[in-house]
Design an enzyme around this catalytic site. Structure first.
Site, PDB file in Angstrom:
ATOM      1  CG  HIS A 160      58.157  64.346  33.857  1.00 13.31           C
ATOM      2  ND1 HIS A 160      59.220  65.193  33.667  1.00 13.31           N
ATOM      3  CD2 HIS A 160      57.891  63.834  32.614  1.00 13.31           C
ATOM      4  CE1 HIS A 160      59.579  65.206  32.406  1.00 13.31           C
ATOM      5  NE2 HIS A 160      58.791  64.372  31.732  1.00 13.31           N
ATOM      6  CG  ASP A 198      63.456  68.629  33.309  1.00  9.51           C
ATOM      7  OD1 ASP A 198      62.251  68.654  33.664  1.00  9.51           O
ATOM      8  OD2 ASP A 198      64.216  69.609  33.326  1.00  9.51           O
TER       9      ASP A 198
END
Lengths: 467, 422
Positions: B384, B388
């Site tokens: 992450h 995204d």
């Protein structure tokens, strides 16, 4: 139009065994045969009828030449050649019927007529009245066999210049039968007519007979058959055969290039066999054959077209009924998703002269060529009690074994019942037995099989017991 | 006397494990004859003799050695003995093995230590493990290699039909265990296992990893494979498997979502214009991740051939360091073992990994009706920090879309949409 899982074209030993094995494995099977009887070359014009005549002629020969030695007298000994031929036909017929029964028992549909490809999944069958029908199938097994090789410079008229097919249905015993080719077929048929009183001359291109077998077998066979009165013209290149009335003149060149002529009343051309694919219309299924006419197959005996297989004389390898049978079962099991295998090196070769000759595995020449270190055990039948009792003293068992491991690599037999004895060699080879293994197995006494054990004792440690 | 030293296997490797000797101490060896097997982080490698002579061991089996350390000495002045049989040389040394083996391969414990005299007696016959004709067929069909069969009933170690039936049966069932056993055994971790464990923990600890799921309707791919499978096999001599479709779909999706194909490198993000797809392959020694280079430029057949080649090399332990280094994205197929769903762990420094799973017929609602469809759950674990949620989810949806509509893979979009420029 019927639909099948498998259609087999040709009902010789390869084809009919393939069909039965397919049926056993749950497939819906049809077999297509050009002739009105099943069994192919082997049953109709090959193995079976030749053995019938070999046996009949041997009985006569024994009565004529061997019985006296056993104290059996004969007066006015004679034979009826017509009856021999008729008996042979009866033997063939009962084999034909046997195969027909097996087809019925295994619920295999038999189509009589010439099978040919329409597409890779459609076979047309044309009978001798010209009526045509078509069947569809998922897979095809081609087992169309072979036919006698023709020489371009010799016209076979099938009356005086004949092939093995005609030699099995003659109406008279030849006065002088000239045989072109010193292979198994020529020697077997030559033996038949020699025993029945014909003069027999074998003209062979090479300097030896049964050339594919071990050198020692070639030599021993030549010695024995010469002793029996067959004449051999080795290293002779046949150049022609001309028929004039009832006389055939075969011309040849000897190794010095000199012209030689032999005159006889029949000439048998026995120079081998070629694959037979006439009328199959291979091109309609996109099938490919090599320059010798053999259908190309891979290690699974599948042709260049997926789903079409070919077995027996029509593909590479030795032209032997039992090789075709193995391939028939192999393909059937492969189609069923099993993983069978064939050890081509362990397919025996047999010549049914008397004495017989049989061979499996490597010859001495093979081993020399491969540079394999080997040892030889050779035991003559003449030293066996059994052979002395029967009077069949000719021949020997020769075992070739690895010098390093003692593993048996080849077995070569000339002698009484060699055709049946060879199977011990096949089993030994399949299980990779050593010569000592065989030496340590009990062989019944007195039998011809003891020669195999003795040959193994010699190969193991040069410690034969009866020599 | 010549020293045989640990060679430099690859730039990053400084230490190796001497996993086993392939000759015996005091054996006469030929030039280039393999002496021992060295295990590195990623592969094992045979080290050949640099000169002919008599071997004298210096390092022990199982020992960790630095590059340049002496493995053994070879005395080239020693005379060649009369009979050095190649077969004897291959006999493995009887010492505790540090390899991790598949359960099926694990041999019973009592086979381990043998005394020196016993070794003399159990001289192998040339015919050992020769299957009888019937046994050979049974083994071939059961996919059991003759060398792996414990021949107990045949003469001189031959495999009888009975041995073959037992071997195939044993393969099918789990090996029989002793009841109420309290046995434990300790094995040294192989270098490969150590590396795997370090890297996986590193990955978990140093990334912000999470997983997104989706499911793929495999109807279209299955139809293509059913229709063209045979022809494809004939033409390319390789099966048209699922891996090529997944690799292709991923490449196309990676080109759309570049961050999924990127690395973090000390405050920078390294984007790749190529897709080097790592394929997780299970081998007898553990998991390895060989790389299909430039998968985006390969045809489906090209991918399948590469996958097959790498899988075979992995199985035989022949993968080179180069073949296992790099990679910009990984595909892991737990479905071959029956996994229905999982969260794969990223293969650092990569940023994402796709997990394939088992295809299962499930009831799906299609246009308001329940239909049976072959479905596969797919999982994308991603870092992450650089990817995204929107990108990761969209990436997986794109992969799903390509797989359900394979024709889009030809031009990277629906041909009709391209035509009318939508």
């Amino acid at each position: 139009m019927s639909n099948y899982n498998v259609v087999v074209i040709g009902s010789g030993p390869g084809g009919y065994v393939a069909a039965i094995r397919c049926a056993q494995l749950g497939m819906k099977v049809a077999i297509v045969e050009k002739y009105s009887v099943l069994g192919g070359t082997c049953t109709n014009v090959g193995c079976i009828p030749s053995k019938a005549l070999l046996d009949s002629s041997e009985h006569y020969h024994n009565a004529e030449s061997v019985f006296a030695g056993h104290g059996i007298g004969t007066t006015r000994l004679s034979f009826d050649f017509g009856k021999m031929i008729a008996r042979k036909a009866g033997v063939v017929k009962s084999n034909n019927d046997g195969i027909a029964y097996l087809m019925k028992k295994n619920k295999i549909d038999v189509y009589t007529g010439l099978g040919s490809f329409v597409t890779k999944n459609k076979i047309a069958i044309t009978n001798d009245k010209g009526e045509k029908q078509e069947i569809e199938t998922e897979k095809v097994i081609i087992a169309t066999g072979s036919k006698p090789t023709k020489l371009p410079f010799i016209a076979v008229d099938k009356k005086r210049v004949i092939t093995s097919t005609e030699a099995l249905t003659l109406t008279e015993v030849p006065e002088h039968l000239i045989i072109i080719g010193g292979g198994v077929i020529g020697l077997e048929l030559g033996s038949v007519y020699k025993r029945l009183g014909a003069k027999v001359t074998v003209v062979e291109f090479l300097d030896k007979i049964v050339a594919t077998m071990d050198e020692d077998i070639s030599k021993e066979m030549l010695r024995i058959l010469r002793k029996d009165g067959i004449e051999f013209m080795l290293s002779h290149k046949v150049t022609g055969a001309v028929v004039q009335g009832n006389e055939v003149t075969v011309s040849a060149e000897n190794k010095n290039g000199e012209k030689v002529e032999v005159k006889g009343d029949y000439c048998l051309v026995a120079v081998g066999r070629v694959p037979y694919t006439d009328g199959l219309a291979l091109e309609n299924a996109n099938l490919k054959a090599d320059e010798k006419g053999r259908i190309n197959v891979d290690q699974y005996l599948e042709t260049n077209v997926p789903g079409i297989y070919a077995i027996g004389d029509v593909v590479r390898g030795a032209m032997l009924a039992h090789k075709a049978e193995e391939e028939g079962a192999f393909v059937a099991e492969t189609i069923a998703g099993q993983k069978p295998h064939i050890n081509y090196n362990m397919i025996p070769g047999v010549c049914y002269t008397w004495p017989e000759a049989a061979s499996v595995g490597a010859t001495e020449a093979d081993l020399k060529k491969n540079g394999t270190a080997y040892k030889t055990g050779k035991f003559p039948f003449r030293a066996l009690g059994r052979a002395r009792a029967s009077g069949d003293l000719d021949g020997f068992v020769k075992v070739l074994a690895s010098k390093e491991t003692d593993e048996i690599l080849g077995v070569h037999i000339v002698g009484a019942r060699a055709a049946d004895l060879i199977i011990e060699g096949v089993v030994a080879l399949e299980y990779r037995a050593s010569a000592e293994d065989i030496s340590r197995m009990s062989h019944p006494h007195p039998t011809y099989t003891e020669a195999f054990k003795e040959a193994c004792l010699i190969a193991t440690d040069n410690r034969a017991l009866n020599m | 006397m010549t020293e045989l030293k640990v060679p430099s296997v690859a730039e990053s490797i400084t230490e190796v494990t001497l996993s086993k000797y392939l000759v015996k101490d005091g054996d006469y060896v030929q030039l280039d004859q393999p002496i021992c097997e060295l295990e590195t982080d990623k592969a094992s490698q045979e080290i050949p003799a640099t000169i002919a002579g008599v071997v004298k061991f210096v390092a022990k089996e199982g020992e960790d050695l630095k590059v340049g350390a002496v493995i053994c000495n070879i005395d080239e002045s020693a005379k060649k003995p009369e009979e050095t049989k190649a077969a004897e040389v291959k006999e493995p040394k009887v010492e505790k093995k540090a390899e991790v083996k598949k359960p099926a391969e694990t041999k019973p414990v009592e086979e381990q230590p043998k005394t020196e005299e016993k070794k003399e007696e159990t001289k192998q016959s040339y015919a050992a493990n020769t299957p009888s004709p019937a046994a050979k067929k049974i083994l071939d069909e059961g996919n059991v290699a003759a060398k792996d069969v414990k021949a107990t009933t045949g003469v001189s170690g031959r495999i009888t039909k009975e041995d073959a039936i037992n071997a195939v049966r044993a393969k099918a069932n789990m090996p029989q265990k002793e009841a109420f056993s309290r046995n434990e055994r300790m094995e040294k971790m192989s270098r490969l296992r150590k590396t795997i464990s370090e890297r996986l923990v590193y990955s978990k600890n140093s990334t912000a990893m999470l997983t997104t799921f989706n499911e793929v309707d495999m109807t279209a791919i299955n139809a293509i494979r059913a229709k063209y499978g045979d022809t494809f096999k004939k033409k390319y001599e390789v099966n048209l498997g699922m891996m090529s479709f997944f690799a292709k779909a991923c490449c196309l999706a990676l080109e759309k979502f570049a961050s999924v194909n990127a690395y973090i490198d000390e405050g920078n993000i390294v984007y790749h214009d190529y897709c080097d797809i790592s394929i997780a392959v299970s081998t007898p020694k553990g998991l390895v991740v060989p790389v299909i280079r430039n998968a985006e430029s390969l045809s489906l057949a090209g991918i399948e051939k590469k996958v097959k080649e790498l899988a075979i090399k992995g199985r035989d332990g022949l993968l080179t360091m180069d073949e296992m280094t790099g990679g910009t994205f990984t595909i892991s197929n737990g479905g071959v073992f029956g996994s229905l769903m999982s969260t794969p762990i990223i293969n650092p420094p990569q940023s994402a990994i796709l997990g394939m799973h088992k295809v299962q017929d499930r009831a799906m609602v299609i246009d308001g009706k329940v239909e049976v469809r072959p479905m596969m759950y797919v999982a994308l674990s991603y870092d992450h920090r650089i990817i995204d949620g929107k990108e990761s989810v969209s990436f997986l949806v794109a992969v799903k879309d390509f797989l359900e509509n394979p024709h889009k893979m030809l031009l990277g979009a629906d041909p009709v949409e391209l035509l009318i420029e939508l």
